[in-house]
Design a protein around this motif. Structure first.
Motif, PDB file in Angstrom:
ATOM      1  N   ASN A 456      -3.401 -15.657  -9.149  1.00  0.00           N
ATOM      2  CA  ASN A 456      -4.053 -15.327  -7.866  1.00  0.00           C
ATOM      3  C   ASN A 456      -3.633 -16.321  -6.786  1.00  0.00           C
ATOM      4  O   ASN A 456      -3.420 -15.942  -5.628  1.00  0.00           O
ATOM      5  N   LYS A 459      -0.366 -15.121  -5.676  1.00  0.00           N
ATOM      6  CA  LYS A 459      -0.441 -13.779  -5.080  1.00  0.00           C
ATOM      7  C   LYS A 459      -1.067 -13.801  -3.695  1.00  0.00           C
ATOM      8  O   LYS A 459      -0.610 -13.123  -2.776  1.00  0.00           O
ATOM      9  N   TYR A 460      -2.163 -14.567  -3.553  1.00  0.00           N
ATOM     10  CA  TYR A 460      -2.893 -14.570  -2.274  1.00  0.00           C
ATOM     11  C   TYR A 460      -2.563 -15.821  -1.452  1.00  0.00           C
ATOM     12  O   TYR A 460      -3.397 -16.366  -0.767  1.00  0.00           O
ATOM     13  N   ASP A 484      -5.132 -23.566  -3.772  1.00  0.00           N
ATOM     14  CA  ASP A 484      -3.994 -22.962  -3.051  1.00  0.00           C
ATOM     15  C   ASP A 484      -4.185 -23.097  -1.556  1.00  0.00           C
ATOM     16  O   ASP A 484      -5.284 -23.376  -1.091  1.00  0.00           O
ATOM     17  N   VAL A 504     -10.900  -7.842  -2.260  1.00  0.00           N
ATOM     18  CA  VAL A 504     -11.240  -8.027  -0.834  1.00  0.00           C
ATOM     19  C   VAL A 504     -10.443  -7.030  -0.006  1.00  0.00           C
ATOM     20  O   VAL A 504     -10.977  -6.301   0.820  1.00  0.00           O
ATOM     21  N   SER A 509      -4.080  -5.855  -2.531  1.00  0.00           N
ATOM     22  CA  SER A 509      -4.145  -6.235  -3.932  1.00  0.00           C
ATOM     23  C   SER A 509      -3.310  -5.286  -4.782  1.00  0.00           C
ATOM     24  O   SER A 509      -2.586  -5.701  -5.670  1.00  0.00           O
ATOM     25  N   THR A 515      -5.132  -5.739 -10.455  1.00  0.00           N
ATOM     26  CA  THR A 515      -5.959  -4.697 -11.099  1.00  0.00           C
ATOM     27  C   THR A 515      -7.424  -4.813 -10.689  1.00  0.00           C
ATOM     28  O   THR A 515      -8.225  -3.925 -10.965  1.00  0.00           O
ATOM     29  N   GLY A 516      -7.786  -5.951 -10.085  1.00  0.00           N
ATOM     30  CA  GLY A 516      -9.213  -6.169  -9.733  1.00  0.00           C
ATOM     31  C   GLY A 516     -10.011  -6.642 -10.936  1.00  0.00           C
ATOM     32  O   GLY A 516     -11.237  -6.754 -10.886  1.00  0.00           O
ATOM     33  N   LEU A 519     -10.314 -11.868 -12.130  1.00  0.00           N
ATOM     34  CA  LEU A 519     -11.424 -12.843 -12.042  1.00  0.00           C
ATOM     35  C   LEU A 519     -12.591 -12.462 -12.949  1.00  0.00           C
ATOM     36  O   LEU A 519     -13.365 -13.322 -13.371  1.00  0.00           O
TER      37      LEU A 519
HETATM   38  P1  ADP Z   1      -6.764  -8.770  -8.437  1.00  0.00           P
HETATM   39  O1  ADP Z   1      -6.134  -8.231  -9.612  1.00  0.00           O
HETATM   40  O2  ADP Z   1      -6.947  -7.815  -7.337  1.00  0.00           O
HETATM   41  O3  ADP Z   1      -6.147 -10.036  -7.997  1.00  0.00           O
HETATM   42  P2  ADP Z   1      -8.958 -10.447  -9.199  1.00  0.00           P
HETATM   43  O4  ADP Z   1     -10.162 -10.098  -9.968  1.00  0.00           O
HETATM   44  O5  ADP Z   1      -8.050 -11.438  -9.794  1.00  0.00           O
HETATM   45  O6  ADP Z   1      -8.221  -9.084  -8.872  1.00  0.00           O
HETATM   46  O7  ADP Z   1      -9.392 -10.964  -7.777  1.00  0.00           O
HETATM   47  C1  ADP Z   1     -10.361 -10.225  -7.067  1.00  0.00           C
HETATM   48  C2  ADP Z   1     -10.126 -10.369  -5.574  1.00  0.00           C
HETATM   49  O8  ADP Z   1     -10.419 -11.673  -5.166  1.00  0.00           O
HETATM   50  C3  ADP Z   1      -8.709 -10.152  -5.186  1.00  0.00           C
HETATM   51  O9  ADP Z   1      -8.429  -8.796  -4.941  1.00  0.00           O
HETATM   52  C4  ADP Z   1      -8.598 -10.993  -3.915  1.00  0.00           C
HETATM   53  O10 ADP Z   1      -8.992 -10.232  -2.823  1.00  0.00           O
HETATM   54  C5  ADP Z   1      -9.558 -12.114  -4.117  1.00  0.00           C
HETATM   55  N1  ADP Z   1      -8.891 -13.366  -4.569  1.00  0.00           N
HETATM   56  C6  ADP Z   1      -8.780 -13.814  -5.845  1.00  0.00           C
HETATM   57  N2  ADP Z   1      -8.187 -15.026  -5.878  1.00  0.00           N
HETATM   58  C7  ADP Z   1      -7.913 -15.363  -4.594  1.00  0.00           C
HETATM   59  C8  ADP Z   1      -7.304 -16.496  -3.979  1.00  0.00           C
HETATM   60  N3  ADP Z   1      -6.843 -17.497  -4.665  1.00  0.00           N
HETATM   61  N4  ADP Z   1      -7.193 -16.478  -2.643  1.00  0.00           N
HETATM   62  C9  ADP Z   1      -7.680 -15.435  -1.924  1.00  0.00           C
HETATM   63  N5  ADP Z   1      -8.260 -14.338  -2.449  1.00  0.00           N
HETATM   64  C10 ADP Z   1      -8.368 -14.293  -3.771  1.00  0.00           C
END
Ligand code: ADP
Length: 553
Positions: A456, A459-460, A484, A504, A509, A515-516, A519
């Motif tokens: 993550n 990715k973000y 990050d 979010v 995503s 996949t959501g 986390l």
């Molecule tokens: P995904 O597979 O969409 O990444 P996660 O369950 O890992 O699903 O994360 C849920 C959501 O939390 C993500 O879609 C993203 O919007 C937000 N998110 C997770 N980690 C971060 C991060 N490090 N920085 C910003 N947003 C994050």
């Protein structure tokens, strides 16, 4: 009691007074009677000597205060009487004392007067010539005496009554006082009448057995309270009039009621229609199970009637907080719906691309491109299915449970290495700091958590941003921080990102292969390890995920 003793003493005093008064009077009266009779006899004897010597002349020298003297001839004619005229006097031959004297030499008689207040004593003596000399005297009889003494007697009676009253009152108080001051809490310690001692001993024995019984009942009640108060389930026992006989604190909490001061109706504990219906039905003899909402809490209410001789005498009501269970069921339903939806999207794409190719609508030079799209969607499907499997396994606690010693620094280094290409593609720099802290944990789960956090973080992130993993310690607990410099997460979203399928920015995503569920897997893994997770993030600046592992045993 004082009154009774007082009355008894007064009664006894009156009886004793009357009896002794009566007896004394009787004895005295008798004594004086005898004395009078003796005097009459002596006087008659003296006078007889005088009459024998002097004849009738002896009566001339009678003193004025002499008793009544009557001289009777042998035929009963009265020859002389010092108080009446002999002319008018009738023949005395029939008189009892005269007849007796004529026969035996002397005679006596007592005659009551007409008014009954006096009596007359007669003593008759026969002289040598056969004539009879009679001396008589009148005396008051007892009613006569009493009649004459009524005033002094009344005064004596009043004085003795007052005296008896005062004495009786003091006596009654003195008798009752020690009884009034008995210490019945410590019966054996009393110094009182020995007649009361057996009673005190009995009270003492009964008190001890009573105390033992009360203590036992209290102990049982406390035991029962401890058990029921530690129950999370609400527990109520009511009688047939809806009055609460027993309850625990959970019942009050779940029903939103205050602790009760006194017994009250169960209907006062919760006024909701559903609860009132349940009580009505259960006291009507029905077994009731229903889900009810009490102040935002979903409760399962199970009510069982209590029968005795075929009649409902009360009911036992159990209340269970099923909010979490309902939420869990709701989440599972949503999860199934989400999974179906998530699976359907790539499958629809794959099916669409394959259909176009099989229908021959794709030029040979584009086949590669379409195959690539199908491959990408298939990869997404695989990732999604893998994530669903991981979540299900974590949910059921089915993962291999073996712990091993892990060098956290080494583990992080290895994960970052796996991500190097991905990070390079995204233009993100990777950093690792900290000591080689070792801990005992389930490796596959800890790997999964760290991988998802780092994934993550890349990715973000932003182009040229960085991802820093720091190994450290919070007191004795090993800690891993994944930080990050990416897009950050708003405070609102921070509360929800651990929910399944919560994203979010859904399209962003999806575009980057999320996949959501990442986390969500992190959250379950953290719980599985007994660790804590903290998120700190500022929108536009970056995020920090801090994982604190449990202390090694
Ligand atoms: P995904 O597979 O969409 O990444 P996660 O369950 O890992 O699903 O994360 C849920 C959501 O939390 C993500 O879609 C993203 O919007 C937000 N998110 C997770 N980690 C971060 C991060 N490090 N920085 C910003 N947003 C994050």
């Amino acid at each position: 009691m004082t009154k009774r003793i007082f009355k008894s003493i007064i009664l006894a005093s009156v009886i004793v007074l009357l009896a002794s008064g009566g007896l004394t009077m009787g004895v005295l009266y008798n004594h004086f009677g005898n004395q009078l009779e003796e005097e009459l006899r002596t006087e008659a004897e003296f006078l007889s000597i005088a009459v024998e010597n002097e004849g009738m002349a002896a009566f001339d020298s009678l003193p004025a205060e002499a008793e009544r003297i009557t001289y009777i001839d042998t035929d009963g004619t009265v020859l002389f009487d010092n108080e009446s005229d002999t002319e008018n006097m009738e023949n005395h031959l029939d008189r009892e004392e005269i007849q007796e004297a004529m026969e035996d030499g002397s005679g006596r008689a007592i005659r009551e007067s007409d008014t009954l207040s006096q009596r007359t004593l007669y003593y008759a003596l026969r002289l040598s010539d056969g004539r009879v000399l009679r001396v008589s005297s009148t005396q008051y009889n007892i009613p006569g005496l009493l009649g004459g003494m009524i005033q002094p007697l009344l005064i004596i009676l009043i004085i003795t009554a007052v005296l008896a009253g005062v004495l009786a009152s003091r006596l009654a108080k003195n008798i009752v006082n020690p009884l009034n001051h008995l210490d019945l809490d410590h019966p054996e310690e009393n110094q009182t009448y020995e007649e009361v001692a057996p009673l005190l001993t009995k009270i003492n024995r009964q008190q001890k057995s009573l105390q033992a019984e009360i203590a036992e009942a209290k102990r049982q009640q406390e035991e029962f309270s401890i058990i029921t108060d530690n129950m999370e389930e609400g527990f109520l026992v009511i009688d047939s009039h809806t009055e609460v006989l027993s309850y625990n604190s959970s019942a009050l909490k779940l029903l939103g009621a205050r602790p009760q001061d006194a017994r009250q109706s169960v209907l006062a504990l919760n006024r909701s229609e559903s609860f009132q219906n349940t009580v009505e039905k259960v006291l009507g003899g029905q077994h009731v199970i229903s889900n009810q909402e009490f102040q935002g809490i979903t409760c399962q209410v199970a009510a069982n009637p209590v029968f005795q001789d075929g009649k409902v005498t009360g009911a036992v009501i159990l209340i269970l907080d099923v909010t979490e269970k309902m939420k869990g069921e709701q989440m599972r339903r949503e999860f199934t719906a989400n999974v179906s939806h998530e699976l359907k999207t790539p499958l629809t794409s794959i099916s669409g691309f394959a259909e176009i190719i099989s229908d021959g609508f794709v030029k040979p030079e584009d086949t590669k491109k379409f195959a690539g799209r199908i491959f990408k969607e298939a990869q997404r499907l695989i990732t999604l299915v893998n994530d669903v499997i991981k979540i299900s396994q974590l949910d059921e606690g089915k993962l291999p449970y073996e712990k091993e010693t892990i060098d956290l620094y080494e583990m992080a280094r290895e994960i970052l290495k796996r991500m190097e290409d991905h990070a390079k593609n995204e233009g993100v720099h990777l950093y690792l700091y900290g000591p080689h802290i070792k801990t005992n944990a389930v490796k596959s789960i800890l790997d999964e958590i760290l991988y998802n956090l780092c994934d993550n973080g890349i990715k973000y992130n932003k182009k040229g941003g960085s991802l820093t993993v720091t190994i450290g310690q919070d007191e004795e607990r090993p800690q891993i921080t994944v930080e990050d410099t990416g897009i950050g997460i708003s405070e609102e979203d921070q509360k929800r990102i651990f929910e399944r399928f919560y994203r979010v920015d859904k399209s962003h995503s999806k575009a980057i292969g999320g996949t959501g569920l990442g986390l969500s897997i992190v959250k379950h893994g953290t719980m599985f390890l007994g660790a804590d997770m903290k998120v700190e993030s500022t929108l536009g600046e970056g995020s920090r995920f801090i994982l604190t592992l449990p202390e090694d045993e």
